[in-house]
Design a protein around this motif. Structure first.
Motif, PDB file in Angstrom:
ATOM      1  N   THR A   1       9.248   1.759   8.912  1.00 44.25           N
ATOM      2  CA  THR A   1       8.340   0.972   8.086  1.00 44.25           C
ATOM      3  C   THR A   1       7.163   0.490   8.911  1.00 44.25           C
ATOM      4  O   THR A   1       7.312   0.142  10.090  1.00 44.25           O
ATOM      5  CB  THR A   1       9.051  -0.244   7.467  1.00 44.25           C
ATOM      6  OG1 THR A   1       9.612  -1.058   8.502  1.00 44.25           O
ATOM      7  CG2 THR A   1      10.155   0.191   6.529  1.00 44.25           C
TER       8      THR A   1
ATOM      9  N   HIS B   1       3.854  -2.245   8.636  1.00 42.52           N
ATOM     10  CA  HIS B   1       3.267  -3.356   7.897  1.00 42.52           C
ATOM     11  C   HIS B   1       1.750  -3.235   7.918  1.00 42.52           C
ATOM     12  O   HIS B   1       1.135  -3.157   8.984  1.00 42.52           O
ATOM     13  CB  HIS B   1       3.707  -4.683   8.514  1.00 42.52           C
ATOM     14  CG  HIS B   1       5.173  -4.939   8.368  1.00 42.52           C
ATOM     15  ND1 HIS B   1       5.698  -5.786   7.415  1.00 42.52           N
ATOM     16  CD2 HIS B   1       6.235  -4.421   9.023  1.00 42.52           C
ATOM     17  CE1 HIS B   1       7.016  -5.810   7.511  1.00 42.52           C
ATOM     18  NE2 HIS B   1       7.364  -4.979   8.478  1.00 42.52           N
ATOM     19  N   THR B   2       1.148  -3.239   6.738  1.00 39.87           N
ATOM     20  CA  THR B   2      -0.294  -3.031   6.644  1.00 39.87           C
ATOM     21  C   THR B   2      -0.859  -3.852   5.477  1.00 39.87           C
ATOM     22  O   THR B   2      -0.336  -4.926   5.164  1.00 39.87           O
ATOM     23  CB  THR B   2      -0.601  -1.522   6.503  1.00 39.87           C
ATOM     24  OG1 THR B   2      -2.020  -1.326   6.473  1.00 39.87           O
ATOM     25  CG2 THR B   2       0.029  -0.913   5.286  1.00 39.87           C
ATOM     26  N   THR B   3      -1.906  -3.350   4.836  1.00 40.58           N
ATOM     27  CA  THR B   3      -2.550  -4.017   3.711  1.00 40.58           C
ATOM     28  C   THR B   3      -2.729  -3.015   2.580  1.00 40.58           C
ATOM     29  O   THR B   3      -2.499  -1.816   2.755  1.00 40.58           O
ATOM     30  CB  THR B   3      -3.937  -4.548   4.114  1.00 40.58           C
ATOM     31  OG1 THR B   3      -4.771  -3.424   4.485  1.00 40.58           O
ATOM     32  CG2 THR B   3      -3.843  -5.512   5.294  1.00 40.58           C
TER      33      THR B   3
ATOM     34  N   ASP C   1       3.911  -2.953  -2.459  1.00 41.85           N
ATOM     35  CA  ASP C   1       2.671  -3.724  -2.495  1.00 41.85           C
ATOM     36  C   ASP C   1       2.714  -4.680  -3.685  1.00 41.85           C
ATOM     37  O   ASP C   1       2.859  -4.253  -4.831  1.00 41.85           O
ATOM     38  CB  ASP C   1       1.473  -2.782  -2.619  1.00 41.85           C
ATOM     39  CG  ASP C   1       0.139  -3.496  -2.466  1.00 41.85           C
ATOM     40  OD1 ASP C   1       0.120  -4.740  -2.480  1.00 41.85           O
ATOM     41  OD2 ASP C   1      -0.889  -2.803  -2.341  1.00 41.85           O
TER      42      ASP C   1
ATOM     43  N   PRO D   1       7.774  -8.026   0.068  1.00 45.70           N
ATOM     44  CA  PRO D   1       7.240  -8.636   1.294  1.00 45.70           C
ATOM     45  C   PRO D   1       5.849  -9.201   1.056  1.00 45.70           C
ATOM     46  O   PRO D   1       5.132  -8.777   0.142  1.00 45.70           O
ATOM     47  CB  PRO D   1       7.209  -7.471   2.278  1.00 45.70           C
ATOM     48  CG  PRO D   1       7.159  -6.239   1.424  1.00 45.70           C
ATOM     49  CD  PRO D   1       7.940  -6.562   0.193  1.00 45.70           C
TER      50      PRO D   1
ATOM     51  N   ASP E   1       3.231  -8.946   3.048  1.00 49.41           N
ATOM     52  CA  ASP E   1       2.218  -7.931   3.332  1.00 49.41           C
ATOM     53  C   ASP E   1       2.637  -6.609   2.683  1.00 49.41           C
ATOM     54  O   ASP E   1       3.677  -6.514   2.040  1.00 49.41           O
ATOM     55  CB  ASP E   1       1.995  -7.757   4.840  1.00 49.41           C
ATOM     56  CG  ASP E   1       3.300  -7.531   5.596  1.00 49.41           C
ATOM     57  OD1 ASP E   1       4.355  -7.450   4.946  1.00 49.41           O
ATOM     58  OD2 ASP E   1       3.251  -7.432   6.832  1.00 49.41           O
TER      59      ASP E   1
ATOM     60  N   VAL F   1       4.018  -2.896   2.843  1.00 52.16           N
ATOM     61  CA  VAL F   1       4.907  -2.163   3.730  1.00 52.16           C
ATOM     62  C   VAL F   1       4.967  -0.702   3.292  1.00 52.16           C
ATOM     63  O   VAL F   1       5.253  -0.407   2.131  1.00 52.16           O
ATOM     64  CB  VAL F   1       6.325  -2.758   3.737  1.00 52.16           C
ATOM     65  CG1 VAL F   1       7.242  -1.933   4.631  1.00 52.16           C
ATOM     66  CG2 VAL F   1       6.297  -4.197   4.213  1.00 52.16           C
TER      67      VAL F   1
ATOM     68  N   ASP G   1       2.534  -3.260  12.499  1.00 55.56           N
ATOM     69  CA  ASP G   1       3.811  -3.327  13.205  1.00 55.56           C
ATOM     70  C   ASP G   1       4.766  -2.266  12.668  1.00 55.56           C
ATOM     71  O   ASP G   1       4.800  -1.996  11.460  1.00 55.56           O
ATOM     72  CB  ASP G   1       4.454  -4.708  13.036  1.00 55.56           C
ATOM     73  CG  ASP G   1       3.701  -5.793  13.792  1.00 55.56           C
ATOM     74  OD1 ASP G   1       2.971  -5.439  14.739  1.00 55.56           O
ATOM     75  OD2 ASP G   1       3.840  -6.974  13.415  1.00 55.56           O
TER      76      ASP G   1
END
Length: 315
Positions: free
Chosen positions: A7, A9-11, A34, A60, A62, A64, A102
């Protein structure tokens, strides 16, 4: 089938970019979590009533991106490559915030992928004379073979990744015997061991990761080279005043650019520098940094999306 789930973590704006990178590194597929994909409960519409209100609370904070990989012998090196890719994305201007980028991994089944991949990791030739052999495999050495017995554990450096392979090939070309060598970011110790087998007089293997240093020491001892190769924890520019005839660094472009000039203090005049871990988009940045630091580029190797360079420090 055993899989590893990875996984990132982004936007919302970064999800497609991250997915593309994951697929390019061998992911069998991706899935995005999202919150933006869930209708706003404060603005009811024809679909919201069909969605469990608890769903949004389970997502989440953020975005993922999930991806799935087969845990074969290349997975650990691909994981390292993905980390380098994500580090590179952070310094590129895409016009959108990409988030933390991450990376996390977990087993999809309750099996240990760090053991499963060993079934696929077999002896192979890296260059003309170097042969990489997992410690648990048998290999019938041929005349002229220089066999590196390696158990990478959780450290980067099984030899299967393009960056490591190109470094070993350049080491074969550059070493003639009797040189002192420093291996920056040694990981499993594979390049330090290879340098010793190719005739280096002494080798300093250095890494900031204590787990990597532990793994490197074990591999060095297993190959009977503890008298010739020393593994230490630390940052080259801060932890030692050692000087070498040849330095090899399989790291990332940003670090290479940062320490190209200070590295002059650790390479003898006219000494050699092999660097790799450079994605092709950053090739010119590294060339510019080395040239500015008074290195002469002697050779550039390219495999896939990766670049390695052999250069000479000014006299």
């Amino acid at each position: 089938m055993q899989w590893v789930e990875l996984t990132v973590h982004t936007t919302t704006g970064g999800a497609d970019i991250v997915s593309e990178v994951l697929i390019s590194q061998g992911a069998t597929g991706t899935m995005v979590e999202d919150r933006a994909d869930i209708p706003d409960p404060s603005k009811p519409n024809g679909y919201w009533e069909m969605i469990d209100p608890a769903l949004i609370d389970s997502l989440p904070e953020d975005v993922v991106v999930h991806a799935w990989f087969e845990p074969d012998h290349t997975f650990m090196d691909r994981l390292h490559a993905l980390k380098e890719k994500m580090a590179s994305l952070k310094v590129q201007d895409f016009g959108v915030d990409l988030g933390t980028l991450d990376i996390q991994t977990k087993d999809v089944h309750d099996e240990d992928w760090s053991e499963v991949w060993k079934k696929y990791y077999k002896p192979f030739r890296a260059g003309k004379h170097l042969v990489v052999k997992p410690t648990w495999e048998l290999y019938d050495a041929q005349p002229g073979d220089k066999v590196i017995e390696i158990d990478p554990g959780m450290a980067f450096g099984s030899g299967t990744h393009e960056t490591t392979g190109m470094c070993m090939e350049l080491l074969e070309e550059a070493l003639h015997g009797g040189e002192s060598v420093i291996d920056v970011g040694t990981g499993s110790g594979i390049l330090a061991i290879g340098a010793a087998l190719l005739g280096a007089r002494d080798v300093l293997a250095i890494d900031i990761d204590p787990m990597a240093v532990k793994v490197a020491k074990e591999n060095i001892e297993h190959n009977g080279l503890a008298h010739q190769v020393k593994a230490v924890e630390g940052n080259l520019l801060e932890s030692t005043d050692g000087v070498c005839d040849l330095c090899v660094a399989n790291i990332i472009a940003d670090v290479i650019c940062m320490f190209a000039a200070p590295l002059n203090d650790h390479i003898v005049p006219g000494g050699l520098f092999i660097c790799s871990g450079i994605i092709k988009e950053r090739e010119q940045d590294v060339v510019d940094a080395l040239t500015k630091a008074d290195y002469t580029i002697l050779k550039i190797s390219r495999k896939g999306e990766w670049v390695a360079m052999l250069s000479r420090r000014h006299d």
